[in-house]
Design a protein around this motif. Sequence first.
Motif, PDB file in Angstrom:
ATOM      1  N   THR A 227      31.712  54.980  47.675  1.00 13.64           N
ATOM      2  CA  THR A 227      32.796  54.190  47.929  1.00 13.64           C
ATOM      3  C   THR A 227      32.078  52.768  47.466  1.00 13.64           C
ATOM      4  O   THR A 227      30.762  52.367  47.562  1.00 13.64           O
ATOM      5  CB  THR A 227      32.883  54.097  49.778  1.00 13.64           C
ATOM      6  OG1 THR A 227      33.282  55.198  49.961  1.00 13.64           O
ATOM      7  CG2 THR A 227      33.768  52.601  49.895  1.00 13.64           C
ATOM      8  N   ALA A 228      32.390  51.871  46.628  1.00 15.00           N
ATOM      9  CA  ALA A 228      31.716  50.135  46.103  1.00 15.00           C
ATOM     10  C   ALA A 228      32.449  48.956  46.576  1.00 15.00           C
ATOM     11  O   ALA A 228      33.837  48.974  46.731  1.00 15.00           O
ATOM     12  CB  ALA A 228      31.767  51.172  44.773  1.00 15.00           C
ATOM     13  N   HIS A 229      31.613  48.339  46.492  1.00 10.64           N
ATOM     14  CA  HIS A 229      31.848  47.096  46.848  1.00 10.64           C
ATOM     15  C   HIS A 229      31.269  46.215  46.031  1.00 10.64           C
ATOM     16  O   HIS A 229      30.025  45.903  45.532  1.00 10.64           O
ATOM     17  CB  HIS A 229      31.791  46.091  48.565  1.00 10.64           C
ATOM     18  CG  HIS A 229      32.345  45.266  47.950  1.00 10.64           C
ATOM     19  ND1 HIS A 229      31.968  43.978  47.735  1.00 10.64           N
ATOM     20  CD2 HIS A 229      33.127  44.200  48.817  1.00 10.64           C
ATOM     21  CE1 HIS A 229      32.271  42.580  48.230  1.00 10.64           C
ATOM     22  NE2 HIS A 229      33.252  42.921  48.559  1.00 10.64           N
ATOM     23  N   ALA A 230      32.282  45.243  45.479  1.00 10.06           N
ATOM     24  CA  ALA A 230      31.494  44.444  44.110  1.00 10.06           C
ATOM     25  C   ALA A 230      32.391  43.247  43.924  1.00 10.06           C
ATOM     26  O   ALA A 230      33.379  43.054  43.963  1.00 10.06           O
ATOM     27  CB  ALA A 230      31.579  44.804  42.722  1.00 10.06           C
ATOM     28  N   ASP A 231      30.981  42.845  43.547  1.00 11.15           N
ATOM     29  CA  ASP A 231      30.916  40.979  43.846  1.00 11.15           C
ATOM     30  C   ASP A 231      31.025  40.412  41.972  1.00 11.15           C
ATOM     31  O   ASP A 231      29.937  40.651  41.678  1.00 11.15           O
ATOM     32  CB  ASP A 231      30.420  40.244  44.356  1.00 11.15           C
ATOM     33  CG  ASP A 231      30.969  39.960  45.646  1.00 11.15           C
ATOM     34  OD1 ASP A 231      32.166  39.945  46.444  1.00 11.15           O
ATOM     35  OD2 ASP A 231      29.834  40.346  46.677  1.00 11.15           O
ATOM     36  N   ILE A 232      31.495  40.277  41.468  1.00 10.11           N
ATOM     37  CA  ILE A 232      31.957  39.632  40.176  1.00 10.11           C
ATOM     38  C   ILE A 232      32.019  38.451  39.400  1.00 10.11           C
ATOM     39  O   ILE A 232      32.846  37.922  40.241  1.00 10.11           O
ATOM     40  CB  ILE A 232      32.813  40.739  38.626  1.00 10.11           C
ATOM     41  CG1 ILE A 232      32.318  42.782  39.551  1.00 10.11           C
ATOM     42  CG2 ILE A 232      32.174  40.507  37.595  1.00 10.11           C
ATOM     43  CD1 ILE A 232      33.398  42.982  39.435  1.00 10.11           C
ATOM     44  N   VAL A 233      31.232  37.423  39.068  1.00 12.36           N
ATOM     45  CA  VAL A 233      31.553  36.485  38.195  1.00 12.36           C
ATOM     46  C   VAL A 233      31.082  35.833  37.033  1.00 12.36           C
ATOM     47  O   VAL A 233      30.380  36.761  36.088  1.00 12.36           O
ATOM     48  CB  VAL A 233      30.079  35.333  39.356  1.00 12.36           C
ATOM     49  CG1 VAL A 233      30.291  33.763  38.581  1.00 12.36           C
ATOM     50  CG2 VAL A 233      30.589  35.133  40.999  1.00 12.36           C
TER      51      VAL A 233
END
Length: 124
Positions: free
Chosen positions: A71-77
């Motif tokens: 399971t993954a959570h990603a924050d991308i800017v």
Amino acid sequence: LEQGHTYDDQGTAVKVEKASFVIEDFAERPARAETNISVAGPARSLAVISQSEPLRVFERLKLDPEKVSGTAHADIVARFPLKRGTALSEVAWNAIIDLENGASSDKVFGRTVEKANLVIEADP
């Protein structure tokens, strides 16, 4: 955007927890934009989506996104000029991925990865 969904190539939902798109200064030419997105879901789904053009993340890592689990959570800017033909080299981006119970059936940089809880920071 406060919430939504996107889908991988098999129709598996990935939750878009929040997203924004901001044009910093319309007077500047070309104007510069910044986008922020937070997504969560199956690691395989996020891996497959990250393999889309122009990113091709797993191709550059020489890994198969199909062989990723967890399971993954990603924050991308990402920051980039708003113009036709913007090259990937003109995009400044950063991603922080929180992987829970992650694994790959292929070796990752020569190492076996299974049942891993990792925080990964990626940038160009």
